[in-house]
Design a protein around this motif. Structure first.
Motif, PDB file in Angstrom:
ATOM      1  N   GLU A 454     -25.569  18.081  31.583  1.00  0.00           N
ATOM      2  CA  GLU A 454     -25.186  17.852  30.180  1.00  0.00           C
ATOM      3  C   GLU A 454     -25.117  19.305  29.409  1.00  0.00           C
ATOM      4  O   GLU A 454     -24.384  19.369  28.695  1.00  0.00           O
ATOM      5  CB  GLU A 454     -25.795  16.812  29.638  1.00  0.00           C
ATOM      6  CG  GLU A 454     -25.774  15.421  30.085  1.00  0.00           C
ATOM      7  CD  GLU A 454     -26.687  14.322  29.607  1.00  0.00           C
ATOM      8  OE1 GLU A 454     -26.200  13.289  29.046  1.00  0.00           O
ATOM      9  OE2 GLU A 454     -27.922  14.720  29.575  1.00  0.00           O
ATOM     10  N   VAL A 457     -22.148  21.459  30.516  1.00  0.00           N
ATOM     11  CA  VAL A 457     -20.810  21.008  30.075  1.00  0.00           C
ATOM     12  C   VAL A 457     -20.612  21.249  28.620  1.00  0.00           C
ATOM     13  O   VAL A 457     -19.752  21.578  28.192  1.00  0.00           O
ATOM     14  CB  VAL A 457     -20.862  19.261  30.336  1.00  0.00           C
ATOM     15  CG1 VAL A 457     -19.593  18.815  29.519  1.00  0.00           C
ATOM     16  CG2 VAL A 457     -20.856  19.359  31.928  1.00  0.00           C
ATOM     17  N   LYS A 458     -21.624  21.007  27.815  1.00  0.00           N
ATOM     18  CA  LYS A 458     -21.714  21.181  26.427  1.00  0.00           C
ATOM     19  C   LYS A 458     -21.482  22.676  26.053  1.00  0.00           C
ATOM     20  O   LYS A 458     -20.572  22.791  25.025  1.00  0.00           O
ATOM     21  CB  LYS A 458     -23.077  20.761  25.783  1.00  0.00           C
ATOM     22  CG  LYS A 458     -23.013  20.832  24.202  1.00  0.00           C
ATOM     23  CD  LYS A 458     -24.179  20.334  23.642  1.00  0.00           C
ATOM     24  CE  LYS A 458     -24.467  18.862  24.037  1.00  0.00           C
ATOM     25  NZ  LYS A 458     -25.871  18.284  23.148  1.00  0.00           N
ATOM     26  N   SER A 460     -19.839  24.700  27.641  1.00  0.00           N
ATOM     27  CA  SER A 460     -18.530  24.925  28.233  1.00  0.00           C
ATOM     28  C   SER A 460     -17.416  24.647  26.999  1.00  0.00           C
ATOM     29  O   SER A 460     -16.399  24.969  27.128  1.00  0.00           O
ATOM     30  CB  SER A 460     -18.089  24.333  29.569  1.00  0.00           C
ATOM     31  OG  SER A 460     -17.934  22.915  29.240  1.00  0.00           O
ATOM     32  N   HIS A 462     -15.981  21.798  26.841  1.00  0.00           N
ATOM     33  CA  HIS A 462     -15.127  20.759  27.296  1.00  0.00           C
ATOM     34  C   HIS A 462     -15.892  19.451  27.342  1.00  0.00           C
ATOM     35  O   HIS A 462     -17.295  19.567  27.068  1.00  0.00           O
ATOM     36  CB  HIS A 462     -14.658  20.985  28.582  1.00  0.00           C
ATOM     37  CG  HIS A 462     -13.879  22.300  28.499  1.00  0.00           C
ATOM     38  ND1 HIS A 462     -12.627  22.156  28.069  1.00  0.00           N
ATOM     39  CD2 HIS A 462     -13.883  23.670  28.958  1.00  0.00           C
ATOM     40  CE1 HIS A 462     -11.991  23.583  28.035  1.00  0.00           C
ATOM     41  NE2 HIS A 462     -12.764  24.366  28.424  1.00  0.00           N
ATOM     42  N   SER A 463     -15.231  18.332  28.001  1.00  0.00           N
ATOM     43  CA  SER A 463     -16.156  17.124  28.219  1.00  0.00           C
ATOM     44  C   SER A 463     -16.011  17.008  29.633  1.00  0.00           C
ATOM     45  O   SER A 463     -15.723  17.449  30.545  1.00  0.00           O
ATOM     46  CB  SER A 463     -15.297  15.731  27.548  1.00  0.00           C
ATOM     47  OG  SER A 463     -14.118  15.890  28.319  1.00  0.00           O
ATOM     48  N   PHE A 464     -17.029  15.861  30.184  1.00  0.00           N
ATOM     49  CA  PHE A 464     -17.176  15.663  31.376  1.00  0.00           C
ATOM     50  C   PHE A 464     -15.648  15.269  32.163  1.00  0.00           C
ATOM     51  O   PHE A 464     -15.834  15.609  33.384  1.00  0.00           O
ATOM     52  CB  PHE A 464     -18.115  14.441  31.620  1.00  0.00           C
ATOM     53  CG  PHE A 464     -19.458  14.787  31.608  1.00  0.00           C
ATOM     54  CD1 PHE A 464     -20.205  15.092  32.873  1.00  0.00           C
ATOM     55  CD2 PHE A 464     -20.267  14.866  30.455  1.00  0.00           C
ATOM     56  CE1 PHE A 464     -21.576  15.210  32.958  1.00  0.00           C
ATOM     57  CE2 PHE A 464     -21.629  14.977  30.551  1.00  0.00           C
ATOM     58  CZ  PHE A 464     -22.306  15.367  31.770  1.00  0.00           C
ATOM     59  N   ALA A 465     -14.849  14.807  31.485  1.00  0.00           N
ATOM     60  CA  ALA A 465     -13.626  14.555  32.165  1.00  0.00           C
ATOM     61  C   ALA A 465     -13.017  15.735  32.644  1.00  0.00           C
ATOM     62  O   ALA A 465     -12.075  15.672  33.527  1.00  0.00           O
ATOM     63  CB  ALA A 465     -12.702  13.902  31.077  1.00  0.00           C
ATOM     64  N   ASN A 466     -13.168  16.987  32.022  1.00  0.00           N
ATOM     65  CA  ASN A 466     -12.763  18.222  32.477  1.00  0.00           C
ATOM     66  C   ASN A 466     -13.241  18.849  33.699  1.00  0.00           C
ATOM     67  O   ASN A 466     -12.814  19.707  34.184  1.00  0.00           O
ATOM     68  CB  ASN A 466     -12.638  18.988  31.341  1.00  0.00           C
ATOM     69  CG  ASN A 466     -11.979  18.811  30.045  1.00  0.00           C
ATOM     70  OD1 ASN A 466     -12.689  18.425  29.078  1.00  0.00           O
ATOM     71  ND2 ASN A 466     -10.627  18.814  30.213  1.00  0.00           N
TER      72      ASN A 466
END
Length: 484
Positions: A454, A457-458, A460, A462-466
């Motif tokens: 998590e 991802v944060k 980056s 972007h969201s997890f979907a990316n």
């Protein structure tokens, strides 16, 4: 002439306080022994030609006061074989005089006659202007124990002969009271040499004049916050919370309504233990104790039982189930201890239970319950002796589960999955692994690694979907590498 020891008290101060009868005895008797000559009365009598023998040298021969008093007692009994002797002690013979008690308990056919004498209690009550009816304790400074101190009462600590004893007293009191708490050093109360000095607790052994006539006075604690560490204060607080003017939430609780909180607090304690966080462990232990106290208070409010019943029951049980500690039963290793424990439990229950599984609570977490069921069955031989058939059972249950998955039979899938877990618990038991603890550790490990994902991802933006699963799995492997 029968062997006889007559015991008198020299009082708490100077010669003016000494009763006339005691004065005459001291003047008339030839074989006079003193526990110590360090007393104002002795100095005054010496000027009148008083002849005596003292045991002051015995104090230099032993490391503990118990040994000193035992030695003095033996010597007095031996001296009495030659005829009647007079033994004089500071204060009153029956107030804070261990040698007198030893003589009364071990007189060995010797007549022991205890005469009077003024104790230090009356003059010290007068000097300090305290009323003992309010509650007071008289404690021995040479054997002061933390658990015997009642801070809400007037406390008098005698036998504080020197700075060594004063230091022990100070350290014991500081376990219960703030360093700055004010206490009093009282010497020769009621006499012309009376001296009272108020000091902070931490200063108690700092060059103060201490002798046989010194008593430490600890005033009662009035600030309830200083009592928060005491069990009785916690009990009072819980009683207030459930009392007429207490908390609406606490007042409406029942044994049933509190069940889930006890479970929650127990798990939070386990979490603190896993984190090896001592401060957190203290806090969570307190929360578990709170639940115990609430249940006990409900029992008392309903007139069914009290916290004393709870404590008495567990204390009695611990003594009964540990005969290898409190009696003469032998148990040289953990296995023998557990064997004795199980046997005692059987004797306690009397009749055999309908099932060996009846002792396993139905509310217990499922993995733990499975472990307990298997352990109970194993005690009567319903168990494999080697690991191989256990692994065969795991493979069999895995195959049956896969078959139901293929058949898409949801109910049977659940049943077979349960069987698979049960078989794995059996393997864990063979290797002495607690399955509940093992899964808990895995949960912690998963949580730490997923939080790392998590975080990445944060970062980056972007969201997890990316992210693809492969990219997220790379973060997972990074977490493993850094020890999460």
């Amino acid at each position: 002439m029968a062997n006889k020891i007559t015991i008198v008290g020299l009082g708490a101060g100077d010669l003016n306080q000494l009763p006339v009868g005691i004065y005459r005895l001291l003047q008339q008797k030839n074989n006079v022994f003193l526990r110590t000559k360090e007393h104002p009365v002795v100095k005054a009598l010496e000027e009148e030609g008083f002849v005596y023998q003292s045991f002051d040298n015995v104090y230099e021969s032993f490391d503990t006061f118990d040994d000193v008093y035992e030695s003095i007692t033996k010597q007095l009994l031996e001296q009495s074989k030659n005829g009647e002797i007079l033994y004089a002690v500071p204060g009153h013979p029956l107030v804070a005089e261990r040698t007198v008690q030893l003589l009364l308990q071990n007189r060995e056919g010797v007549e022991v006659d205890v005469k009077g004498g003024q104790s230090f209690l009356d003059p010290i009550f007068t000097s300090l202007k305290i009323d003992p009816i309010e509650g007071f304790q008289l404690l021995d400074g040479t054997a002061l124990q933390r658990d015997e101190i009642r801070l809400q009462q007037h406390i008098l600590i005698g036998q504080v002969y020197d700075q060594f004893v004063a230091s022990d007293v100070k350290l014991t009191l500081m376990e219960q009271l703030p360093d700055e708490y004010e206490v009093y050093i009282v010497t020769a109360a009621g006499s012309s040499d009376e001296h009272i000095q108020k000091v902070k607790l931490y200063e108690l052994d700092h060059g103060m004049e201490l002798n046989n006539l010194t008593t430490i006075y600890v005033p009662p604690v009035k600030d309830s916050t200083l009592l928060y560490h005491q069990f009785e204060e916690l009990r009072r607080i819980i009683a207030v919370l459930r009392g007429p003017n207490g908390c609406p939430w606490d007042k409406k609780q029942t044994h049933e309504s509190l069940k889930r909180y006890l479970i929650e607090e127990a798990y939070e304690l386990l979490d603190a233990i896993d984190q090896q966080d001592d401060d957190h462990i203290v806090e969570e232990l307190g929360d578990v104790l709170l639940q115990v106290m609430l249940h006990a208070q409900i029992g008392e409010d309903e007139g069914m039982f009290t916290i004393e019943d709870v404590i008495s029951t567990v204390a009695e049980k611990m003594v009964r189930r540990h005969p290898h500690v409190f009696s003469d039963v032998r148990a040289d290793n953990e296995e023998e201890v557990l064997q004795n424990w199980d046997e005692i439990k059987k004797q306690e229950k009397g009749e055999e239970p309908a099932s060996l599984l009846d002792d396993v609570p139905s509310a217990m977490p499922s993995l733990m319950r499975a472990y307990k069921y298997q352990k109970a069955a194993a005690k009567v031989g319903f168990d494999w002796e080697t690991i191989e058939p256990m692994w065969d059972k795991v493979k069999e249950e895995l195959q049956e589960f896969e078959e139901e998955v293929q058949a898409e039979n949801l109910e049977e899938m659940s049943n077979e999955f349960g069987d698979l877990l049960f078989a794995l618990v059996n393997v864990a038991r063979y290797y002495k692994i607690d399955p509940e603890t093992a899964v808990a550790k895995t949960n912690e490990k998963f949580g730490a690694r997923f939080r790392y994902i998590e975080e990445q991802v944060k970062k980056s933006g972007h969201s997890f979907a990316n992210f693809t699963l492969e990219e997220l799995d790379q973060f997972w492997n990074e977490a493993k590498k850094i020890g999460l």
